[in-house]
Enzyme design. Structure first.
Site, PDB file in Angstrom:
ATOM      1  N   GLY A   1      40.217  40.116  35.453  1.00  0.00           N
ATOM      2  CA  GLY A   1      41.503  40.457  36.285  1.00  0.00           C
ATOM      3  C   GLY A   1      41.397  39.714  37.564  1.00  0.00           C
ATOM      4  O   GLY A   1      40.603  38.733  37.745  1.00  0.00           O
ATOM      5  N   SER A   2      42.183  40.288  38.615  1.00  0.00           N
ATOM      6  CA  SER A   2      42.416  39.597  39.557  1.00  0.00           C
ATOM      7  C   SER A   2      41.005  39.840  40.680  1.00  0.00           C
ATOM      8  O   SER A   2      40.541  40.745  40.518  1.00  0.00           O
ATOM      9  CB  SER A   2      43.502  39.878  40.365  1.00  0.00           C
ATOM     10  OG  SER A   2      43.608  41.117  40.743  1.00  0.00           O
ATOM     11  N   THR A   3      40.964  38.721  41.572  1.00  0.00           N
ATOM     12  CA  THR A   3      40.095  38.968  42.623  1.00  0.00           C
ATOM     13  C   THR A   3      40.220  40.137  43.704  1.00  0.00           C
ATOM     14  O   THR A   3      39.232  40.916  43.644  1.00  0.00           O
ATOM     15  CB  THR A   3      39.970  37.505  43.585  1.00  0.00           C
ATOM     16  OG1 THR A   3      39.728  36.519  42.687  1.00  0.00           O
ATOM     17  CG2 THR A   3      39.010  37.805  44.491  1.00  0.00           C
ATOM     18  N   ALA A   4      41.494  40.607  43.700  1.00  0.00           N
ATOM     19  CA  ALA A   4      41.776  41.724  44.666  1.00  0.00           C
ATOM     20  C   ALA A   4      41.108  42.983  43.961  1.00  0.00           C
ATOM     21  O   ALA A   4      40.500  43.808  44.304  1.00  0.00           O
ATOM     22  CB  ALA A   4      43.313  41.845  44.805  1.00  0.00           C
ATOM     23  N   THR A   5      41.598  43.068  42.547  1.00  0.00           N
ATOM     24  CA  THR A   5      41.037  44.435  41.810  1.00  0.00           C
ATOM     25  C   THR A   5      39.677  44.325  41.663  1.00  0.00           C
ATOM     26  O   THR A   5      39.032  45.179  41.854  1.00  0.00           O
ATOM     27  CB  THR A   5      41.867  44.387  40.441  1.00  0.00           C
ATOM     28  OG1 THR A   5      43.402  44.243  40.711  1.00  0.00           O
ATOM     29  CG2 THR A   5      41.680  45.812  39.660  1.00  0.00           C
ATOM     30  N   GLY A   6      39.145  43.041  41.608  1.00  0.00           N
ATOM     31  CA  GLY A   6      37.671  42.837  41.205  1.00  0.00           C
ATOM     32  C   GLY A   6      36.963  43.361  42.544  1.00  0.00           C
ATOM     33  O   GLY A   6      35.735  44.176  42.380  1.00  0.00           O
TER      34      GLY A   6
ATOM     35  N   GLU B   1      34.837  38.776  36.136  1.00  0.00           N
ATOM     36  CA  GLU B   1      35.465  37.502  35.852  1.00  0.00           C
ATOM     37  C   GLU B   1      36.982  37.401  36.591  1.00  0.00           C
ATOM     38  O   GLU B   1      38.013  38.167  35.934  1.00  0.00           O
ATOM     39  CB  GLU B   1      35.731  37.270  34.216  1.00  0.00           C
ATOM     40  CG  GLU B   1      34.318  37.059  33.486  1.00  0.00           C
ATOM     41  CD  GLU B   1      33.596  35.937  33.848  1.00  0.00           C
ATOM     42  OE1 GLU B   1      34.223  35.142  34.596  1.00  0.00           O
ATOM     43  OE2 GLU B   1      32.631  35.515  33.412  1.00  0.00           O
TER      44      GLU B   1
ATOM     45  N   GLU C   1      46.740  31.318  43.968  1.00  0.00           N
ATOM     46  CA  GLU C   1      46.891  31.278  42.392  1.00  0.00           C
ATOM     47  C   GLU C   1      48.183  31.640  42.037  1.00  0.00           C
ATOM     48  O   GLU C   1      48.425  32.675  42.101  1.00  0.00           O
ATOM     49  CB  GLU C   1      45.700  32.231  42.079  1.00  0.00           C
ATOM     50  CG  GLU C   1      45.622  32.104  40.253  1.00  0.00           C
ATOM     51  CD  GLU C   1      44.852  33.243  39.652  1.00  0.00           C
ATOM     52  OE1 GLU C   1      44.935  34.389  40.473  1.00  0.00           O
ATOM     53  OE2 GLU C   1      44.089  32.964  38.747  1.00  0.00           O
TER      54      GLU C   1
HETATM   55  P1  NAD Z   1      44.861  42.930  37.540  1.00  0.00           P
HETATM   56  O1  NAD Z   1      43.552  42.826  38.429  1.00  0.00           O
HETATM   57  O2  NAD Z   1      46.122  43.346  38.215  1.00  0.00           O
HETATM   58  O3  NAD Z   1      44.694  43.820  36.088  1.00  0.00           O
HETATM   59  C1  NAD Z   1      43.422  43.440  35.575  1.00  0.00           C
HETATM   60  C2  NAD Z   1      43.094  44.872  34.613  1.00  0.00           C
HETATM   61  O4  NAD Z   1      42.588  45.808  35.798  1.00  0.00           O
HETATM   62  C3  NAD Z   1      44.209  45.872  34.174  1.00  0.00           C
HETATM   63  O5  NAD Z   1      43.588  46.149  32.980  1.00  0.00           O
HETATM   64  C4  NAD Z   1      44.378  46.796  35.284  1.00  0.00           C
HETATM   65  O6  NAD Z   1      45.069  47.990  34.727  1.00  0.00           O
HETATM   66  C5  NAD Z   1      43.178  47.114  35.793  1.00  0.00           C
HETATM   67  N1  NAD Z   1      43.150  47.583  37.100  1.00  0.00           N
HETATM   68  C6  NAD Z   1      44.105  47.631  38.018  1.00  0.00           C
HETATM   69  N2  NAD Z   1      43.807  48.040  39.211  1.00  0.00           N
HETATM   70  C7  NAD Z   1      42.481  48.751  38.843  1.00  0.00           C
HETATM   71  C8  NAD Z   1      41.541  49.339  39.763  1.00  0.00           C
HETATM   72  N3  NAD Z   1      41.859  49.685  41.081  1.00  0.00           N
HETATM   73  N4  NAD Z   1      40.259  49.410  39.269  1.00  0.00           N
HETATM   74  C9  NAD Z   1      40.128  49.266  37.841  1.00  0.00           C
HETATM   75  N5  NAD Z   1      40.838  48.546  37.050  1.00  0.00           N
HETATM   76  C10 NAD Z   1      42.129  48.318  37.745  1.00  0.00           C
HETATM   77  O7  NAD Z   1      44.940  41.320  36.668  1.00  0.00           O
HETATM   78  P2  NAD Z   1      45.846  40.912  35.903  1.00  0.00           P
HETATM   79  O8  NAD Z   1      47.192  40.700  36.641  1.00  0.00           O
HETATM   80  O9  NAD Z   1      46.024  41.889  34.519  1.00  0.00           O
HETATM   81  O10 NAD Z   1      45.440  39.428  35.357  1.00  0.00           O
HETATM   82  C11 NAD Z   1      45.733  38.302  36.093  1.00  0.00           C
HETATM   83  C12 NAD Z   1      44.568  38.122  36.809  1.00  0.00           C
HETATM   84  O11 NAD Z   1      43.417  38.076  35.884  1.00  0.00           O
HETATM   85  C13 NAD Z   1      44.464  36.616  37.481  1.00  0.00           C
HETATM   86  O12 NAD Z   1      43.945  36.625  38.814  1.00  0.00           O
HETATM   87  C14 NAD Z   1      43.625  35.865  36.573  1.00  0.00           C
HETATM   88  O13 NAD Z   1      42.981  34.504  37.251  1.00  0.00           O
HETATM   89  C15 NAD Z   1      42.581  36.861  36.348  1.00  0.00           C
HETATM   90  N6  NAD Z   1      41.880  36.266  34.915  1.00  0.00           N
HETATM   91  C16 NAD Z   1      40.332  35.904  35.090  1.00  0.00           C
HETATM   92  C17 NAD Z   1      39.800  35.478  33.922  1.00  0.00           C
HETATM   93  C18 NAD Z   1      38.412  34.877  34.143  1.00  0.00           C
HETATM   94  O14 NAD Z   1      37.798  34.900  33.132  1.00  0.00           O
HETATM   95  N7  NAD Z   1      37.971  34.565  35.372  1.00  0.00           N
HETATM   96  C19 NAD Z   1      40.545  35.615  32.729  1.00  0.00           C
HETATM   97  C20 NAD Z   1      41.840  35.884  32.737  1.00  0.00           C
HETATM   98  C21 NAD Z   1      42.298  36.395  33.714  1.00  0.00           C
END
Ligand code: NAD
Length: 484
Positions: A232-237, A254, A385
């Site tokens: 997911g996103s870096t902020a959520t990571g 990731e 991004e």
């Molecule tokens: P996101 O971080 O908003 O959400 C990803 C997942 O995390 C979702 O299932 C969401 O419900 C969950 N989530 C949200 N808040 C959370 C929290 N506080 N704790 C735990 N889980 C939570 O990301 P997105 O908008 O779904 O995806 C887009 C992002 O993902 C982009 O930044 C993209 O670059 C990244 N991405 C990275 C890869 C990689 O392999 N590096 C692959 C695909 C997407």
């Protein structure tokens, strides 16, 4: 069980997709609705889990763990192969469902569903044997990879099934059990896969639950989960890392990227324009490893820009379900508005827009391919991004300067270098701060190829035996004969 025929008729229906907990179909009192991003119409309802459902899923995964861990690795490998067969048997239904919920046209859906089958089959061949590191007649030292327990998988909305499989396959073959939560924007393929999987897996081995972002957070805090595999996103990571500290969970993160492509002056601009276009715009640029900054040497800048504009004009942006559509909509309104805001910023800054530039006037989250001519290096469209079809094309003269510019980001996911002289490209690649650098290609992945981000693009590796090892702890056993 959702039948393939039902899935194919999802459009405008209110069929309830279910969670799978302990081998059973589970519905909830509270539901959310998945939206088709090409029409903004509802596709189907899905459950919103509360903490009680999460507890049930974790306890069923914990109960299933000892027997699954102690099973022969060949049994677990065979299970992955059977999971691949289940997707293959339902290929058409998965393709339609994926296009309907995610928006990607058929070719992209085939890449993702085909990739999911391929990954399951290939990871099914992987294992991590014990290693005897010392055996001198007196002392014997063995290191072994042990299963962690319950893995929590959390996935995004750009490649919902493939990225789930990237986690499920290694987690299960390494002897772990799993609770996985798809994105609330694209839960349907994953929920359906979870239901189908019960035909071949013991109850509790793979639990799929759905809900909002808070469900993801509860998973990261849950003491019964031993590792979080997150995309997911870096902020959520960063939030995941913080709350996972509660029981020192293992982590694979990731995250986002702002991938540069560097084009050296010895290329034929016309010959590579098409590849560079798709490097950026595949999956409507909702790709963590999309080229998000295109650096072109000044000697070939003008002809390459003009070849890109010509190619962009030939690409059809439309509802992915229609034959001939090459790029679909953005997946959700939140992302659509984010990208619209970025476009407005470029226009207000006076950037020269060579193609696209404003959302399409039609239902659905459609943004045309947008090319921006040499904006300042500190513009939002260069620094952020976009995760949408907006590409800044940037001119450079000096190779050391462009390497510096390419590395001047908090991200370090991937990059590409394009050159006729591969030796020169390799020298540039080695100076790029990114987990993957492609030369004269992009987006080549493999179950045997390590993939992971540097800097704030993540930590840990997916795929390859390095990725498999991340679903294990290491144990050393040292022995010697009893001294008496
Ligand atoms: P996101 O971080 O908003 O959400 C990803 C997942 O995390 C979702 O299932 C969401 O419900 C969950 N989530 C949200 N808040 C959370 C929290 N506080 N704790 C735990 N889980 C939570 O990301 P997105 O908008 O779904 O995806 C887009 C992002 O993902 C982009 O930044 C993209 O670059 C990244 N991405 C990275 C890869 C990689 O392999 N590096 C692959 C695909 C997407």
């Amino acid at each position: 069980m959702v039948k393939a025929a039902t899935v194919l008729n999802q459009e405008h229906s209110t069929y309830d997709f279910a969670m799978t907990i302990n081998g059973s179909r589970v519905l909830t009192d509270e539901f959310d609705v998945a939206i088709n991003p090409a029409t903004e119409q509802p596709i189907g309802r899905f459950p919103v889990a509360n903490r009680h459902h999460l507890d049930l899923a974790v306890s069923s995964a914990r109960a299933a763990f000892p027997a699954w861990r102690d099973s022969e690795v060949s049994v677990r490998q065979q299970a992955l192969t059977s999971l691949a067969d289940l997707i293959a048997e339902n290929m058409e239904a998965f393709l339609t469902l994926l296009t309907t919920e995610q928006g990607k046209p058929r070719e992209g859906a085939e890449w993702e569903i085909g990739g999911s089958i391929y990954w399951l089959r290939e990871i099914a061949k992987q294992s991590l044997p014990e290693e005897v590191v010392r055996d001198d007649g007196e002392n014997r030292v063995v290191t072994r990879f042990t299963s962690i327990g319950v893995i929590g998988g959390i996935t995004p909305w750009n490649f919902p099934l493939l990225l789930a499989v990237w986690k499920i396959a290694p987690a299960l073959v390494a002897g772990n059990t799993m609770v996985l939560k798809p994105s609330p924007y694209t839960p349907l393929c994953t929920l359906w896969f979870g239901e189908l999987a019960q035909k071949v897996l013991p109850p509790g081995v793979l639990n799929i639950i759905s809900g909002g972002n808070d469900l993801g957070q509860w998973m990261t805090e849950h003491p019964g989960i031993g590792k979080i595999a997150f995309t997911g996103s870096t902020a959520t990571g960063k939030k995941v890392m913080q709350s996972a500290a509660i029981n020192l969970k293992r982590l694979t993160l990731e995250l986002g990227g702002n991938d540069p492509a560097i084009v050296l002056p010895d290329v034929d601009p016309k010959a590579i324009a098409k590849d560079l276009f798709w490097a950026s715009f595949q999956n409507s640029a909702q790709f963590c490893v999309a080229t998000k900054r295109l650096y072109v040497h000044e000697d070939i800048y003008e002809p390459l820009v003009s070849a890109l504009v010509d190619y962009a004009r030939s690409v059809r942006v439309d509802n992915g379900i229609l034959p001939g559509s090459q790029l679909g909509p953005l997946q959700n309104r939140m992302q659509y508005e984010k990208v619209c805001d970025l476009l407005e910023d470029s226009v207000s800054q006076g950037h020269q827009v060579l193609a696209g530039g404003a959302p399409l006037d039609r239902p659905g989250y459609f943004i045309p391919v947008t090319l921006i001519n040499n904006p300042p290096e500190d513009s939002r469209c260069v620094v952020e991004e976009a995760f949408g079809p907006v590409l800044p094309i940037l001119k450079y003269r000096d190779i050391d300067d462009v390497i510096k510019r390419a590395n001047d980001t908090v991200y370090g996911l991937a990059a590409s270098v394009w050159a006729a002289d591969v030796e020169k490209a390799r020298a540039v690649a080695r100076k790029i701060e990114a987990g993957t650098v492609w030369i004269n290609q992009v987006h080549v992945f493999g179950p045997d190829i390590a993939f992971g981000g540097q800097k704030q693009s993540g930590m840990g590796i997916e795929n390859s035996l390095h990725g498999l090892a991340e679903y294990c702890d290491m144990q050393t056993i040292m022995e010697r004969p009893l001294q008496q």
